[in-house]
Design a protein around this motif. Structure first.
Motif, PDB file in Angstrom:
ATOM      1  N   MET A   1      47.956  34.514  13.390  1.00  0.00           N
ATOM      2  CA  MET A   1      47.867  35.939  13.123  1.00  0.00           C
ATOM      3  C   MET A   1      47.031  36.603  14.205  1.00  0.00           C
ATOM      4  O   MET A   1      46.238  35.983  14.878  1.00  0.00           O
ATOM      5  N   SER A   2      47.195  37.876  14.366  1.00  0.00           N
ATOM      6  CA  SER A   2      46.499  38.637  15.398  1.00  0.00           C
ATOM      7  C   SER A   2      44.992  38.602  15.166  1.00  0.00           C
ATOM      8  O   SER A   2      44.531  38.594  14.040  1.00  0.00           O
ATOM      9  N   GLU A   3      44.217  38.576  16.263  1.00  0.00           N
ATOM     10  CA  GLU A   3      42.766  38.588  16.126  1.00  0.00           C
ATOM     11  C   GLU A   3      42.268  39.961  15.688  1.00  0.00           C
ATOM     12  O   GLU A   3      41.202  40.094  15.127  1.00  0.00           O
ATOM     13  N   GLN A   4      43.020  41.004  15.974  1.00  0.00           N
ATOM     14  CA  GLN A   4      42.614  42.350  15.608  1.00  0.00           C
ATOM     15  C   GLN A   4      43.152  42.678  14.222  1.00  0.00           C
ATOM     16  O   GLN A   4      44.341  42.881  14.039  1.00  0.00           O
ATOM     17  N   ARG A   5      42.249  42.706  13.263  1.00  0.00           N
ATOM     18  CA  ARG A   5      42.640  43.086  11.902  1.00  0.00           C
ATOM     19  C   ARG A   5      42.276  44.537  11.664  1.00  0.00           C
ATOM     20  O   ARG A   5      41.297  45.038  12.187  1.00  0.00           O
ATOM     21  N   VAL A   6      43.071  45.172  10.873  1.00  0.00           N
ATOM     22  CA  VAL A   6      42.778  46.537  10.452  1.00  0.00           C
ATOM     23  C   VAL A   6      41.976  46.432   9.166  1.00  0.00           C
ATOM     24  O   VAL A   6      42.381  45.735   8.242  1.00  0.00           O
ATOM     25  N   ARG A  29      45.610  47.966  -0.028  1.00  0.00           N
ATOM     26  CA  ARG A  29      47.031  47.620   0.049  1.00  0.00           C
ATOM     27  C   ARG A  29      47.557  47.827   1.469  1.00  0.00           C
ATOM     28  O   ARG A  29      48.310  47.004   1.991  1.00  0.00           O
ATOM     29  N   PHE A  30      47.120  48.911   2.129  1.00  0.00           N
ATOM     30  CA  PHE A  30      47.563  49.171   3.493  1.00  0.00           C
ATOM     31  C   PHE A  30      47.007  48.133   4.463  1.00  0.00           C
ATOM     32  O   PHE A  30      47.664  47.774   5.438  1.00  0.00           O
ATOM     33  N   VAL A  31      45.793  47.643   4.222  1.00  0.00           N
ATOM     34  CA  VAL A  31      45.228  46.584   5.073  1.00  0.00           C
ATOM     35  C   VAL A  31      46.120  45.355   5.022  1.00  0.00           C
ATOM     36  O   VAL A  31      46.433  44.756   6.061  1.00  0.00           O
ATOM     37  N   GLU A  32      46.581  44.983   3.834  1.00  0.00           N
ATOM     38  CA  GLU A  32      47.482  43.836   3.692  1.00  0.00           C
ATOM     39  C   GLU A  32      48.810  44.089   4.388  1.00  0.00           C
ATOM     40  O   GLU A  32      49.350  43.208   5.071  1.00  0.00           O
ATOM     41  N   GLN A  33      49.334  45.308   4.257  1.00  0.00           N
ATOM     42  CA  GLN A  33      50.603  45.627   4.895  1.00  0.00           C
ATOM     43  C   GLN A  33      50.483  45.618   6.411  1.00  0.00           C
ATOM     44  O   GLN A  33      51.376  45.125   7.111  1.00  0.00           O
ATOM     45  N   PHE A  34      49.377  46.143   6.935  1.00  0.00           N
ATOM     46  CA  PHE A  34      49.172  46.110   8.381  1.00  0.00           C
ATOM     47  C   PHE A  34      49.051  44.674   8.883  1.00  0.00           C
ATOM     48  O   PHE A  34      49.535  44.343   9.966  1.00  0.00           O
ATOM     49  N   ALA A  35      48.408  43.821   8.112  1.00  0.00           N
ATOM     50  CA  ALA A  35      48.296  42.410   8.502  1.00  0.00           C
ATOM     51  C   ALA A  35      49.683  41.780   8.591  1.00  0.00           C
ATOM     52  O   ALA A  35      49.964  41.026   9.533  1.00  0.00           O
ATOM     53  N   ASP A  36      50.558  42.088   7.641  1.00  0.00           N
ATOM     54  CA  ASP A  36      51.929  41.569   7.687  1.00  0.00           C
ATOM     55  C   ASP A  36      52.681  42.092   8.905  1.00  0.00           C
ATOM     56  O   ASP A  36      53.417  41.356   9.563  1.00  0.00           O
ATOM     57  N   GLU A  39      51.392  40.389  12.007  1.00  0.00           N
ATOM     58  CA  GLU A  39      51.888  39.014  12.026  1.00  0.00           C
ATOM     59  C   GLU A  39      53.332  38.975  12.527  1.00  0.00           C
ATOM     60  O   GLU A  39      53.710  38.084  13.287  1.00  0.00           O
ATOM     61  N   ALA A  40      54.132  39.938  12.131  1.00  0.00           N
ATOM     62  CA  ALA A  40      55.516  40.013  12.609  1.00  0.00           C
ATOM     63  C   ALA A  40      55.548  40.249  14.114  1.00  0.00           C
ATOM     64  O   ALA A  40      56.377  39.667  14.826  1.00  0.00           O
ATOM     65  N   PHE A  41      54.639  41.081  14.625  1.00  0.00           N
ATOM     66  CA  PHE A  41      54.582  41.298  16.067  1.00  0.00           C
ATOM     67  C   PHE A  41      54.128  40.047  16.800  1.00  0.00           C
ATOM     68  O   PHE A  41      54.575  39.780  17.916  1.00  0.00           O
ATOM     69  N   LEU A  44      56.777  37.786  17.979  1.00  0.00           N
ATOM     70  CA  LEU A  44      57.495  38.154  19.199  1.00  0.00           C
ATOM     71  C   LEU A  44      56.966  37.413  20.425  1.00  0.00           C
ATOM     72  O   LEU A  44      57.677  37.277  21.425  1.00  0.00           O
ATOM     73  N   ASP A  45      55.729  36.927  20.354  1.00  0.00           N
ATOM     74  CA  ASP A  45      55.171  36.165  21.473  1.00  0.00           C
ATOM     75  C   ASP A  45      55.943  34.870  21.701  1.00  0.00           C
ATOM     76  O   ASP A  45      55.914  34.309  22.798  1.00  0.00           O
ATOM     77  N   GLU A  46      56.643  34.398  20.682  1.00  0.00           N
ATOM     78  CA  GLU A  46      57.383  33.150  20.781  1.00  0.00           C
ATOM     79  C   GLU A  46      58.782  33.337  21.363  1.00  0.00           C
ATOM     80  O   GLU A  46      59.479  32.358  21.617  1.00  0.00           O
ATOM     81  N   VAL A  47      59.203  34.574  21.574  1.00  0.00           N
ATOM     82  CA  VAL A  47      60.524  34.845  22.138  1.00  0.00           C
ATOM     83  C   VAL A  47      60.472  34.549  23.633  1.00  0.00           C
ATOM     84  O   VAL A  47      59.609  35.050  24.345  1.00  0.00           O
ATOM     85  N   PRO A  48      61.400  33.724  24.135  1.00  0.00           N
ATOM     86  CA  PRO A  48      61.368  33.390  25.565  1.00  0.00           C
ATOM     87  C   PRO A  48      61.745  34.598  26.424  1.00  0.00           C
ATOM     88  O   PRO A  48      62.493  35.479  26.000  1.00  0.00           O
TER      89      PRO A  48
END
Length: 92
Positions: A1-6, A29-36, A39-41, A44-48
């Protein structure tokens, strides 16, 4: 997961800037949604990387000047005109 949490403070700060009233528990609730979302972004780091084709050419045709309608012909079927222009309803 990203090091930068909201965190909740950031959510509340952005909500105040946007003049959005948050109900009790909305910020958490928004903090949890931002974390998700972050995580989705991160996934994208794994896309060649993709090699780009350097031999691309422009497929658009060149602009060519052509004859057009004169003003009277263009305005002939307009429901309303004023001083040689189309008119329409006010929007504000």
């Amino acid at each position: 997961m990203s090091e930068q949490r909201v965190d909740e403070a950031e959510v509340e700060h952005v909500a105040s800037l946007a003049r959005v009233d948050l109900d009790e528990g909305d910020a958490a609730r928004f903090v949890e949604q931002f974390a998700d979302i972050l995580e989705a972004f991160d996934a994208l780091d794994e896309v060649p990387a993709v090699d780009r084709d350097a031999d691309l050419t422009n497929v658009m045709r060149p602009d060519e000047e052509r004859a057009c309608l004169d003003r009277d012909d263009a305005l002939r079927n307009a429901p309303e005109t004023e001083d040689g222009y189309f008119t329409g309803p006010r929007v504000s």
